[in-house]
Design a protein around this motif. Structure first.
Motif, PDB file in Angstrom:
ATOM      1  N   ALA A  53       0.945  -1.282  -0.058  1.00 54.14           N
ATOM      2  CA  ALA A  53       0.042   0.151   0.175  1.00 54.14           C
ATOM      3  C   ALA A  53       0.870   1.335  -0.216  1.00 54.14           C
ATOM      4  N   GLN A  54       1.813   1.272   0.748  1.00 47.42           N
ATOM      5  CA  GLN A  54       2.889   2.372   0.886  1.00 47.42           C
ATOM      6  C   GLN A  54       3.386   2.712  -0.485  1.00 47.42           C
ATOM      7  N   THR A  55       3.890   1.647  -1.238  1.00 45.42           N
ATOM      8  CA  THR A  55       4.367   1.709  -2.411  1.00 45.42           C
ATOM      9  C   THR A  55       3.368   2.114  -3.596  1.00 45.42           C
ATOM     10  N   TYR A  56       2.201   1.749  -3.376  1.00 50.83           N
ATOM     11  CA  TYR A  56       1.131   2.266  -4.373  1.00 50.83           C
ATOM     12  C   TYR A  56       0.927   3.794  -4.157  1.00 50.83           C
ATOM     13  N   CYS A  57       0.940   4.183  -2.953  1.00 51.98           N
ATOM     14  CA  CYS A  57       0.523   5.392  -2.569  1.00 51.98           C
ATOM     15  C   CYS A  57       1.747   6.348  -2.991  1.00 51.98           C
ATOM     16  N   ALA A  58       2.899   6.016  -2.699  1.00 48.98           N
ATOM     17  CA  ALA A  58       4.169   6.721  -3.096  1.00 48.98           C
ATOM     18  C   ALA A  58       4.028   6.784  -4.814  1.00 48.98           C
ATOM     19  N   SER A  59       3.748   5.810  -5.603  1.00 49.96           N
ATOM     20  CA  SER A  59       3.714   5.671  -6.924  1.00 49.96           C
ATOM     21  C   SER A  59       2.667   6.882  -7.482  1.00 49.96           C
ATOM     22  N   ARG A  60       1.697   7.234  -6.715  1.00 52.03           N
ATOM     23  CA  ARG A  60       0.625   8.100  -7.130  1.00 52.03           C
ATOM     24  C   ARG A  60       0.820   9.480  -6.910  1.00 52.03           C
ATOM     25  N   SER A  61       1.807   9.960  -6.147  1.00 54.03           N
ATOM     26  CA  SER A  61       2.044  11.531  -5.729  1.00 54.03           C
ATOM     27  C   SER A  61       3.547  11.395  -5.161  1.00 54.03           C
ATOM     28  N   PRO A  62       4.058  12.545  -5.728  1.00 52.85           N
ATOM     29  CA  PRO A  62       5.445  13.060  -5.165  1.00 52.85           C
ATOM     30  C   PRO A  62       5.393  13.491  -3.741  1.00 52.85           C
ATOM     31  N   GLY A  63       6.336  13.729  -2.788  1.00 58.72           N
ATOM     32  CA  GLY A  63       6.107  14.219  -1.596  1.00 58.72           C
ATOM     33  C   GLY A  63       6.109  13.085  -0.621  1.00 58.72           C
ATOM     34  N   TRP A  64       5.601  13.814   0.721  1.00 62.46           N
ATOM     35  CA  TRP A  64       5.559  13.004   1.846  1.00 62.46           C
ATOM     36  C   TRP A  64       4.097  12.239   1.763  1.00 62.46           C
ATOM     37  N   VAL A  65       4.202  10.966   1.712  1.00 57.61           N
ATOM     38  CA  VAL A  65       2.759  10.353   1.363  1.00 57.61           C
ATOM     39  C   VAL A  65       2.690   9.041   2.394  1.00 57.61           C
ATOM     40  N   PHE A  66       1.728   8.598   2.943  1.00 51.19           N
ATOM     41  CA  PHE A  66       1.298   7.773   3.920  1.00 51.19           C
ATOM     42  C   PHE A  66       0.435   6.827   3.588  1.00 51.19           C
ATOM     43  N   ALA A  67       0.255   5.437   3.536  1.00 53.67           N
ATOM     44  CA  ALA A  67      -0.660   4.416   3.478  1.00 53.67           C
ATOM     45  C   ALA A  67      -1.249   4.206   4.950  1.00 53.67           C
ATOM     46  N   ILE A  68      -2.571   4.652   5.247  1.00 53.46           N
ATOM     47  CA  ILE A  68      -3.048   4.438   6.538  1.00 53.46           C
ATOM     48  C   ILE A  68      -3.972   3.080   6.356  1.00 53.46           C
ATOM     49  N   ARG A  69      -4.046   2.247   7.399  1.00 50.48           N
ATOM     50  CA  ARG A  69      -4.901   1.193   7.165  1.00 50.48           C
ATOM     51  C   ARG A  69      -6.386   1.698   7.469  1.00 50.48           C
ATOM     52  N   ARG A  70      -7.039   0.935   6.880  1.00 55.08           N
ATOM     53  CA  ARG A  70      -8.521   1.372   6.991  1.00 55.08           C
ATOM     54  C   ARG A  70      -9.322  -0.140   7.157  1.00 55.08           C
ATOM     55  N   ASN A  71     -10.048  -0.506   8.280  1.00 54.45           N
ATOM     56  CA  ASN A  71     -11.113  -1.479   8.465  1.00 54.45           C
ATOM     57  C   ASN A  71     -12.429  -1.163   7.342  1.00 54.45           C
ATOM     58  N   CYS A  72     -12.273  -1.721   6.342  1.00 57.17           N
ATOM     59  CA  CYS A  72     -13.310  -1.521   5.429  1.00 57.17           C
ATOM     60  C   CYS A  72     -14.656  -1.527   5.803  1.00 57.17           C
ATOM     61  N   ALA A  73     -14.954  -2.310   6.899  1.00 56.32           N
ATOM     62  CA  ALA A  73     -16.692  -2.625   7.375  1.00 56.32           C
ATOM     63  C   ALA A  73     -16.673  -1.819   8.395  1.00 56.32           C
ATOM     64  N   ASN A  74     -15.716  -1.113   9.145  1.00 60.49           N
ATOM     65  CA  ASN A  74     -16.087  -0.245  10.164  1.00 60.49           C
ATOM     66  C   ASN A  74     -15.044   0.998  10.299  1.00 60.49           C
ATOM     67  N   ALA A  75     -15.063   1.690   9.381  1.00 60.79           N
ATOM     68  CA  ALA A  75     -14.346   2.841   9.120  1.00 60.79           C
ATOM     69  C   ALA A  75     -14.590   4.166   8.735  1.00 60.79           C
ATOM     70  N   PRO A  76     -14.464   5.293   9.178  1.00 61.32           N
ATOM     71  CA  PRO A  76     -14.961   6.605   8.528  1.00 61.32           C
ATOM     72  C   PRO A  76     -14.377   6.753   7.083  1.00 61.32           C
ATOM     73  N   THR A  77     -14.718   7.642   6.389  1.00 63.54           N
ATOM     74  CA  THR A  77     -14.241   7.840   4.910  1.00 63.54           C
ATOM     75  C   THR A  77     -12.563   8.117   5.053  1.00 63.54           C
ATOM     76  N   CYS A  78     -12.042   8.013   3.977  1.00 66.20           N
ATOM     77  CA  CYS A  78     -10.504   8.110   3.864  1.00 66.20           C
ATOM     78  C   CYS A  78     -10.110   9.555   4.350  1.00 66.20           C
ATOM     79  N   ASN A  79     -11.103  10.530   3.525  1.00 65.75           N
ATOM     80  CA  ASN A  79     -11.089  11.942   4.112  1.00 65.75           C
ATOM     81  C   ASN A  79     -10.692  12.327   5.707  1.00 65.75           C
ATOM     82  N   ASP A  80     -11.747  11.624   6.029  1.00 69.00           N
ATOM     83  CA  ASP A  80     -11.660  11.637   7.744  1.00 69.00           C
ATOM     84  C   ASP A  80     -10.512  10.920   8.192  1.00 69.00           C
TER      85      ASP A  80
END
Length: 159
Positions: A53-80
């Motif tokens: 996930a970190q590799t995917y995120c880093a490939s999509r944008s330059p700069g400081w990027v972070f892949a944050i785990r999300r529990n898909c069934a019980n989580a807020p939006t990624c914006n939140d």
């Protein structure tokens, strides 16, 4: 007999070195492994999925990027989730940037067949499907809360 003395000296030195190595190893193991702690205490805080996930995120944008785990069934939006992680992210990068937001989301299909090891040049499971993933793009940032979809959010620090 000079040869006999050297022979005994070598054996004694060798035995002492092995004993010292054993005691050091045993001491380190006792120091490192505390049987009163759970296995989770000694587990790494990341997995190959986190690295993917970190590799995917880093490939999509330059700069400081972070892949944050999300529990898909019980989580807020990624914006939140990115907004909630803002202080931790900025602290991690020593406040080199001012803000954090979501810019992408990613799903790794974790239920996949295990392929045979390929330490050599052979590819024993060549042609077989392994891990699948799905990139949501910026639309993943607003994916419905508490609904499966992305299991990682891509957060970016910026000015």
């Amino acid at each position: 007999m000079p040869g006999k003395t050297n022979f005994h000296f070598c054996i004694k030195a060798n035995v002492k070195m092995h004993l010292l190595a054993y005691l050091l190893l045993e001491g380190w193991l006792k120091l490192i492994i505390d049987s009163s702690r759970s296995v989770e205490h000694y587990s790494l805080s990341y997995s190959n999925f986190d690295e993917m996930a970190q590799t995917y995120c880093a490939s999509r944008s330059p700069g400081w990027v972070f892949a944050i785990r999300r529990n898909c069934a019980n989580a807020p939006t990624c914006n939140d989730m990115c907004a909630a992680a803002e202080n931790s992210i900025l602290e991690t990068i020593s406040y080199e940037r001012e803000s954090v937001s979501c810019y992408d989301a990613f799903h790794i299909h974790k239920n996949h067949p295990l392929l045979k090891a390929n330490p050599g040049s052979d590819q024993p499971d060549s042609g077989k499907v392994n891990i699948g993933s799905y990139g949501y793009g910026s639309g993943g940032c607003t994916w419905t809360a508490n609904h499966c979809g992305p299991n990682y959010c891509c957060c970016k620090a910026y000015n």
